[in-house]
Motif scaffolding. Structure first.
Motif, PDB file in Angstrom:
ATOM      1  N   LYS A   7       0.842  -1.190   0.000  1.00 59.48           N
ATOM      2  CA  LYS A   7       0.000   0.000   0.000  1.00 59.48           C
ATOM      3  C   LYS A   7       0.884   1.249   0.000  1.00 59.48           C
ATOM      4  O   LYS A   7       1.924   1.272   0.652  1.00 59.48           O
ATOM      5  CB  LYS A   7      -0.882  -0.034   1.245  1.00 59.48           C
ATOM      6  CG  LYS A   7      -1.918   1.039   1.337  1.00 59.48           C
ATOM      7  CD  LYS A   7      -2.796   0.796   2.561  1.00 59.48           C
ATOM      8  CE  LYS A   7      -3.877   1.826   2.704  1.00 59.48           C
ATOM      9  NZ  LYS A   7      -4.691   1.579   3.892  1.00 59.48           N
ATOM     10  N   LEU A   8       0.463   2.263  -0.738  1.00 62.58           N
ATOM     11  CA  LEU A   8       1.124   3.563  -0.743  1.00 62.58           C
ATOM     12  C   LEU A   8       0.084   4.614  -0.409  1.00 62.58           C
ATOM     13  O   LEU A   8      -0.944   4.702  -1.075  1.00 62.58           O
ATOM     14  CB  LEU A   8       1.738   3.858  -2.123  1.00 62.58           C
ATOM     15  CG  LEU A   8       2.212   5.297  -2.370  1.00 62.58           C
ATOM     16  CD1 LEU A   8       3.335   5.672  -1.414  1.00 62.58           C
ATOM     17  CD2 LEU A   8       2.646   5.464  -3.823  1.00 62.58           C
ATOM     18  N   GLN A   9       0.340   5.381   0.646  1.00 64.92           N
ATOM     19  CA  GLN A   9      -0.507   6.516   1.001  1.00 64.92           C
ATOM     20  C   GLN A   9       0.330   7.773   0.832  1.00 64.92           C
ATOM     21  O   GLN A   9       1.513   7.780   1.165  1.00 64.92           O
ATOM     22  CB  GLN A   9      -0.958   6.416   2.461  1.00 64.92           C
ATOM     23  CG  GLN A   9      -1.804   5.202   2.760  1.00 64.92           C
ATOM     24  CD  GLN A   9      -1.979   5.029   4.248  1.00 64.92           C
ATOM     25  OE1 GLN A   9      -1.063   4.620   4.945  1.00 64.92           O
ATOM     26  NE2 GLN A   9      -3.162   5.355   4.740  1.00 64.92           N
ATOM     27  N   MET A  10      -0.285   8.826   0.310  1.00 71.11           N
ATOM     28  CA  MET A  10       0.424  10.091   0.149  1.00 71.11           C
ATOM     29  C   MET A  10      -0.279  11.175   0.936  1.00 71.11           C
ATOM     30  O   MET A  10      -1.506  11.173   1.047  1.00 71.11           O
ATOM     31  CB  MET A  10       0.504  10.451  -1.324  1.00 71.11           C
ATOM     32  CG  MET A  10       1.427   9.538  -2.080  1.00 71.11           C
ATOM     33  SD  MET A  10       1.541   9.965  -3.805  1.00 71.11           S
ATOM     34  CE  MET A  10       0.793   8.526  -4.526  1.00 71.11           C
ATOM     35  N   VAL A  11       0.523  12.063   1.498  1.00 73.51           N
ATOM     36  CA  VAL A  11      -0.019  13.160   2.281  1.00 73.51           C
ATOM     37  C   VAL A  11       0.818  14.407   1.977  1.00 73.51           C
ATOM     38  O   VAL A  11       2.022  14.299   1.730  1.00 73.51           O
ATOM     39  CB  VAL A  11      -0.011  12.827   3.797  1.00 73.51           C
ATOM     40  CG1 VAL A  11       1.395  12.626   4.322  1.00 73.51           C
ATOM     41  CG2 VAL A  11      -0.738  13.880   4.606  1.00 73.51           C
ATOM     42  N   THR A  12       0.160  15.557   1.972  1.00 77.90           N
ATOM     43  CA  THR A  12       0.864  16.821   1.790  1.00 77.90           C
ATOM     44  C   THR A  12       0.813  17.580   3.112  1.00 77.90           C
ATOM     45  O   THR A  12      -0.254  17.771   3.686  1.00 77.90           O
ATOM     46  CB  THR A  12       0.210  17.662   0.670  1.00 77.90           C
ATOM     47  OG1 THR A  12       0.237  16.893  -0.536  1.00 77.90           O
ATOM     48  CG2 THR A  12       0.951  18.970   0.470  1.00 77.90           C
ATOM     49  N   ILE A  13       1.992  17.953   3.592  1.00 81.53           N
ATOM     50  CA  ILE A  13       2.106  18.700   4.848  1.00 81.53           C
ATOM     51  C   ILE A  13       2.913  19.956   4.552  1.00 81.53           C
ATOM     52  O   ILE A  13       4.057  19.869   4.090  1.00 81.53           O
ATOM     53  CB  ILE A  13       2.791  17.862   5.941  1.00 81.53           C
ATOM     54  CG1 ILE A  13       1.981  16.588   6.213  1.00 81.53           C
ATOM     55  CG2 ILE A  13       2.965  18.693   7.223  1.00 81.53           C
ATOM     56  CD1 ILE A  13       2.645  15.621   7.165  1.00 81.53           C
ATOM     57  N   GLU A  14       2.287  21.097   4.814  1.00 83.20           N
ATOM     58  CA  GLU A  14       2.925  22.395   4.581  1.00 83.20           C
ATOM     59  C   GLU A  14       3.547  22.466   3.193  1.00 83.20           C
ATOM     60  O   GLU A  14       4.680  22.891   3.021  1.00 83.20           O
ATOM     61  CB  GLU A  14       3.949  22.690   5.680  1.00 83.20           C
ATOM     62  CG  GLU A  14       3.311  22.821   7.054  1.00 83.20           C
ATOM     63  CD  GLU A  14       4.319  23.114   8.161  1.00 83.20           C
ATOM     64  OE1 GLU A  14       5.501  23.375   7.862  1.00 83.20           O
ATOM     65  OE2 GLU A  14       3.901  23.089   9.318  1.00 83.20           O
ATOM     66  N   GLY A  15       2.798  22.015   2.188  1.00 83.51           N
ATOM     67  CA  GLY A  15       3.222  22.116   0.803  1.00 83.51           C
ATOM     68  C   GLY A  15       4.187  21.047   0.327  1.00 83.51           C
ATOM     69  O   GLY A  15       4.543  21.018  -0.846  1.00 83.51           O
ATOM     70  N   GLU A  16       4.623  20.180   1.199  1.00 85.51           N
ATOM     71  CA  GLU A  16       5.547  19.119   0.800  1.00 85.51           C
ATOM     72  C   GLU A  16       4.829  17.775   0.838  1.00 85.51           C
ATOM     73  O   GLU A  16       4.118  17.465   1.781  1.00 85.51           O
ATOM     74  CB  GLU A  16       6.775  19.090   1.725  1.00 85.51           C
ATOM     75  CG  GLU A  16       7.885  18.269   1.163  1.00 85.51           C
ATOM     76  CD  GLU A  16       9.256  18.652   1.709  1.00 85.51           C
ATOM     77  OE1 GLU A  16      10.184  17.913   1.431  1.00 85.51           O
ATOM     78  OE2 GLU A  16       9.379  19.685   2.396  1.00 85.51           O
ATOM     79  N   LYS A  17       5.041  16.983  -0.197  1.00 85.55           N
ATOM     80  CA  LYS A  17       4.338  15.713  -0.347  1.00 85.55           C
ATOM     81  C   LYS A  17       5.225  14.555   0.122  1.00 85.55           C
ATOM     82  O   LYS A  17       6.407  14.482  -0.232  1.00 85.55           O
ATOM     83  CB  LYS A  17       3.962  15.527  -1.812  1.00 85.55           C
ATOM     84  CG  LYS A  17       2.756  14.704  -2.054  1.00 85.55           C
ATOM     85  CD  LYS A  17       2.376  14.800  -3.528  1.00 85.55           C
ATOM     86  CE  LYS A  17       0.963  14.369  -3.725  1.00 85.55           C
ATOM     87  NZ  LYS A  17       0.562  14.415  -5.118  1.00 85.55           N
ATOM     88  N   TYR A  18       4.637  13.646   0.900  1.00 79.46           N
ATOM     89  CA  TYR A  18       5.343  12.487   1.436  1.00 79.46           C
ATOM     90  C   TYR A  18       4.560  11.221   1.115  1.00 79.46           C
ATOM     91  O   TYR A  18       3.337  11.250   1.016  1.00 79.46           O
ATOM     92  CB  TYR A  18       5.477  12.584   2.960  1.00 79.46           C
ATOM     93  CG  TYR A  18       6.188  13.808   3.438  1.00 79.46           C
ATOM     94  CD1 TYR A  18       7.563  13.834   3.528  1.00 79.46           C
ATOM     95  CD2 TYR A  18       5.474  14.958   3.799  1.00 79.46           C
ATOM     96  CE1 TYR A  18       8.220  14.973   3.969  1.00 79.46           C
ATOM     97  CE2 TYR A  18       6.126  16.089   4.241  1.00 79.46           C
ATOM     98  CZ  TYR A  18       7.503  16.090   4.327  1.00 79.46           C
ATOM     99  OH  TYR A  18       8.154  17.210   4.757  1.00 79.46           O
ATOM    100  N   GLY A  19       5.267  10.113   0.990  1.00 82.22           N
ATOM    101  CA  GLY A  19       4.622   8.824   0.789  1.00 82.22           C
ATOM    102  C   GLY A  19       4.852   7.917   1.978  1.00 82.22           C
ATOM    103  O   GLY A  19       5.924   7.939   2.594  1.00 82.22           O
ATOM    104  N   PHE A  20       3.837   7.131   2.324  1.00 76.30           N
ATOM    105  CA  PHE A  20       3.939   6.147   3.398  1.00 76.30           C
ATOM    106  C   PHE A  20       3.710   4.771   2.797  1.00 76.30           C
ATOM    107  O   PHE A  20       2.652   4.514   2.219  1.00 76.30           O
ATOM    108  CB  PHE A  20       2.890   6.417   4.488  1.00 76.30           C
ATOM    109  CG  PHE A  20       3.140   7.673   5.246  1.00 76.30           C
ATOM    110  CD1 PHE A  20       3.945   7.670   6.371  1.00 76.30           C
ATOM    111  CD2 PHE A  20       2.586   8.874   4.833  1.00 76.30           C
ATOM    112  CE1 PHE A  20       4.185   8.841   7.065  1.00 76.30           C
ATOM    113  CE2 PHE A  20       2.817  10.043   5.520  1.00 76.30           C
ATOM    114  CZ  PHE A  20       3.623  10.028   6.640  1.00 76.30           C
ATOM    115  N   LEU A  21       4.703   3.910   2.900  1.00 81.05           N
ATOM    116  CA  LEU A  21       4.603   2.547   2.395  1.00 81.05           C
ATOM    117  C   LEU A  21       4.130   1.655   3.529  1.00 81.05           C
ATOM    118  O   LEU A  21       4.680   1.703   4.626  1.00 81.05           O
ATOM    119  CB  LEU A  21       5.960   2.050   1.900  1.00 81.05           C
ATOM    120  CG  LEU A  21       6.716   2.950   0.919  1.00 81.05           C
ATOM    121  CD1 LEU A  21       8.029   2.290   0.543  1.00 81.05           C
ATOM    122  CD2 LEU A  21       5.887   3.239  -0.301  1.00 81.05           C
TER     123      LEU A  21
END
Length: 181
Positions: A7-21
């Motif tokens: 599974k890959l989840q993506m989130v944007t925090i303060e304009g920066e995008k991160y992925g969670f595997l």
């Protein structure tokens, strides 16, 4: 039957995008064939194409095959976050071309070896934000999965940023298929 999931989840925090595997599972009879790496690589590439700068995952401290795989793939252990009671490491990998840690270029700081079963000492070092786990060394049989027979190699470096994004506990799954919260 499904052989591999991830599974890959993506989130944007303060304009920066991160992925969670998360939720990486491989059927037991198919392990050791590089399938986990292939699905991880595909998820990292998808995160990169979506504009993520880093990806994160969690792995139980005693899941040595997964830890070895992630560390060999450029992840570093940065903390024992909100899963501390489960003794899961948070691993980070920069994917925007600005890698902070690269085992291939050699050590850039002081090294420390800690037995993988000594989670308290590892946690204390990681909490300083000056140490990251970069590699594992097997001190036992070549096929040993026992954390007592493994040493985590940590590198002292400039402090790790505090802005490590955190998704809600209920939505994250570890890379051994178990709910983290």
């Amino acid at each position: 039957k499904i052989a591999v999931t991830g599974k890959l989840q993506m989130v944007t925090i303060e304009g920066e995008k991160y992925g969670f595997l998360s939720a990486l599972t491989v059927r037991p009879e198919l392990r050791g064939r590089g399938l986990a790496k292939k699905i991880t690589d595909a998820r990292v590439e998808a995160a990169k194409e979506a504009g993520c700068t880093s990806v994160y995952t969690s792995v139980n401290h005693d899941n040595t095959p997964s830890l070895v795989s992630k560390l060999n793939d450029g992840f570093v252990i940065t903390e024992l976050p909100f899963y501390e009671s489960d003794e899961q490491f948070l691993l980070t990998k920069k994917i925007d071309g600005q890698e902070d840690f690269d085992k291939k270029r050699g050590s850039i700081g002081e090294l420390k070896e800690v037995n993988l079963s000594n989670v308290e000492e590892i946690s204390n070092l990681l909490k300083t934000k000056e140490w990251v786990g970069i590699d594992l060394k097997n001190k036992g049989a070549s096929d040993s999965k026992n954390p007592e027979e493994w040493t985590l190699i940590l590198e002292k470096t400039s402090p790790v940023p505090d802005e490590v994004p955190h998704a809600s506990n209920s939505s994250l799954m570890s890379d051994n298929g178990e709910r983290s919260a």
